[in-house]
Design a protein around this motif. Structure first.
Motif, short mmCIF file in Angstrom:
data_model
loop_
_atom_site.label_atom_id
_atom_site.label_comp_id
_atom_site.label_asym_id
_atom_site.label_seq_id
_atom_site.Cartn_x
_atom_site.Cartn_y
_atom_site.Cartn_z
N LEU A 128 0.84 -1.20 -0.16
CA LEU A 128 -0.02 0.08 0.14
C LEU A 128 0.81 1.15 -0.15
O LEU A 128 0.36 2.34 -0.75
N VAL A 129 1.83 1.27 0.74
CA VAL A 129 2.74 2.45 0.72
C VAL A 129 3.39 2.67 -0.52
O VAL A 129 3.36 3.71 -0.88
N ASP A 130 4.07 1.61 -0.91
CA ASP A 130 4.73 1.69 -2.15
C ASP A 130 4.00 2.16 -3.27
O ASP A 130 4.04 2.92 -4.08
N LEU A 131 2.49 1.69 -3.41
CA LEU A 131 1.60 1.93 -4.49
C LEU A 131 1.28 3.58 -4.44
O LEU A 131 1.12 4.16 -5.40
N VAL A 132 1.22 4.06 -3.14
CA VAL A 132 0.75 5.43 -2.82
C VAL A 132 1.68 6.03 -3.36
O VAL A 132 1.65 7.35 -3.99
N THR A 133 2.93 5.96 -3.01
CA THR A 133 4.24 6.48 -3.34
C THR A 133 4.31 6.75 -4.83
O THR A 133 4.81 7.69 -5.48
N TYR A 134 4.11 5.54 -5.48
CA TYR A 134 4.13 5.39 -6.78
C TYR A 134 2.99 6.46 -7.55
O TYR A 134 3.49 7.15 -8.62
N LEU A 135 1.98 6.36 -7.11
CA LEU A 135 0.71 7.08 -7.81
C LEU A 135 0.99 8.58 -7.53
O LEU A 135 0.71 9.42 -8.64
N GLU A 136 1.64 9.02 -6.34
CA GLU A 136 2.05 10.51 -6.13
C GLU A 136 2.80 11.12 -7.28
O GLU A 136 2.63 12.33 -7.58
N THR A 137 3.88 10.27 -7.93
CA THR A 137 4.58 10.72 -8.81
C THR A 137 3.93 11.25 -10.19
O THR A 137 4.64 11.51 -11.11
N HIS A 138 2.66 10.63 -10.29
CA HIS A 138 1.80 10.91 -11.61
C HIS A 138 1.05 12.23 -11.77
O HIS A 138 0.20 12.13 -12.60
N TYR A 139 1.09 12.80 -10.41
CA TYR A 139 0.00 13.96 -10.61
C TYR A 139 0.91 15.22 -10.54
O TYR A 139 1.94 15.40 -10.14
N GLU A 140 0.45 16.19 -11.21
CA GLU A 140 1.05 17.50 -11.61
C GLU A 140 0.25 18.56 -11.33
O GLU A 140 -1.06 18.66 -11.80
N LEU A 141 0.36 19.30 -10.45
CA LEU A 141 -0.36 20.48 -9.97
C LEU A 141 -0.23 21.52 -10.97
O LEU A 141 0.66 22.20 -11.39
N MET A 142 -1.39 22.01 -11.50
CA MET A 142 -1.48 23.11 -12.76
C MET A 142 -1.56 24.50 -11.76
O MET A 142 -2.17 24.71 -10.73
N HIS A 143 -0.70 25.38 -12.25
CA HIS A 143 -0.69 26.75 -11.79
C HIS A 143 -2.11 27.47 -12.43
O HIS A 143 -2.72 27.25 -13.30
N TYR A 144 -2.46 28.36 -11.39
CA TYR A 144 -3.63 29.15 -11.73
C TYR A 144 -3.62 30.06 -13.00
O TYR A 144 -2.51 30.64 -13.36
N GLN A 145 -4.63 29.86 -13.70
CA GLN A 145 -4.70 30.58 -15.13
C GLN A 145 -5.89 31.81 -14.93
O GLN A 145 -6.86 31.57 -14.84
N ARG A 146 -5.21 32.63 -15.15
CA ARG A 146 -6.21 34.06 -15.15
C ARG A 146 -7.14 33.98 -16.45
O ARG A 146 -6.82 33.66 -17.48
N THR A 147 -8.31 34.46 -16.01
CA THR A 147 -9.25 34.40 -17.26
C THR A 147 -9.02 35.73 -17.95
O THR A 147 -8.60 36.89 -17.44
N VAL A 148 -8.89 35.70 -19.04
CA VAL A 148 -8.96 36.82 -20.19
C VAL A 148 -10.22 37.32 -20.55
O VAL A 148 -11.13 36.73 -21.31
N TYR A 149 -10.23 38.67 -20.16
CA TYR A 149 -11.58 39.21 -20.76
C TYR A 149 -11.35 40.17 -21.78
O TYR A 149 -10.45 40.81 -22.13
N SER A 150 -12.30 40.37 -22.55
CA SER A 150 -12.49 41.17 -23.84
C SER A 150 -12.59 42.60 -23.04
O SER A 150 -12.86 42.80 -22.14
N ASN A 151 -11.97 43.74 -24.02
CA ASN A 151 -12.22 44.99 -23.69
C ASN A 151 -13.52 45.68 -23.36
O ASN A 151 -13.54 46.71 -22.74
N TYR A 152 -14.59 44.94 -23.68
CA TYR A 152 -15.80 45.66 -23.47
C TYR A 152 -16.27 46.87 -24.28
O TYR A 152 -16.84 47.69 -23.95
N GLY A 153 -15.23 47.33 -25.45
CA GLY A 153 -15.53 48.31 -26.35
C GLY A 153 -15.07 49.65 -25.56
O GLY A 153 -15.49 50.79 -26.11
N TYR A 154 -14.15 49.74 -24.53
CA TYR A 154 -13.97 51.10 -24.06
C TYR A 154 -12.56 51.46 -24.91
O TYR A 154 -11.70 50.90 -25.12
#
Length: 154
Positions: A128-154
């Motif tokens: 169990l410990v070995d399996l969980v240690t192995y599984l941990e190596t397969h996840y990558e945390l994504m960095h926060y992506q900002r939403t791109v908003y349009s100019n709204y015509g200003y």
């Protein structure tokens, strides 16, 4: 012996619920031995996890019968950190939360979320410990992506 292993697994899951990351991060002084990634990969194949799960870079052995009803992805990019405790809990109690691919109807009708076999009486604590240690190596945390908003015509 089975009762002892089940008691140990219950204790481990209860203690690790508050862990941030890895087996040594328990705030209560409880820790598991360091797992071995390669041994964890062998455990993955021993218990034929790839019959229902897909992990990038892993190919099921020839004798694995693939489940055709659903496939559960393990690893990849994620917006939420998968902690050691999350992964441990997913192995010892696969129905602890809804998994993608299972609908509300399935949960209500069957009273559970996962069809995953319970391995608590088969898998050793070391596996169990070995399996969980192995599984941990397969996840990558994504960095926060900002939403791109349009100019709204200003």
């Amino acid at each position: 012996m089975k009762h002892l292993i089940n008691s140990l697994l219950l204790l481990i899951s209860a203690v690790l619920v508050g862990c941030d990351s890895g087996p040594n991060a328990s705030p209560r002084g409880f820790s598991l031995p360091q797992g071995d990634v390669e041994q964890g990969r062998l455990v993955l194949h021993k218990y034929q996890c790839l019959s229902c799960h897909v992990i990038k870079g892993e190919v099921p052995q020839d004798d694995v019968v693939k489940n055709t009803d659903y496939v559960v992805q393990i690893g990849g990019k994620t917006a939420r950190q998968k902690t050691y405790a999350d992964l441990l809990t997913s192995v010892i109690n696969p129905s602890h939360k809804v998994t993608a691919g299972y609908g509300k109807y399935d949960k209500q009708q069957r009273g559970m979320v996962s069809d995953m076999r319970i391995y608590n009486d088969l898998m050793t604590v070391t596996e169990l410990v070995d399996l969980v240690t192995y599984l941990e190596t397969h996840y990558e945390l994504m960095h926060y992506q900002r939403t791109v908003y349009s100019n709204y015509g200003y």
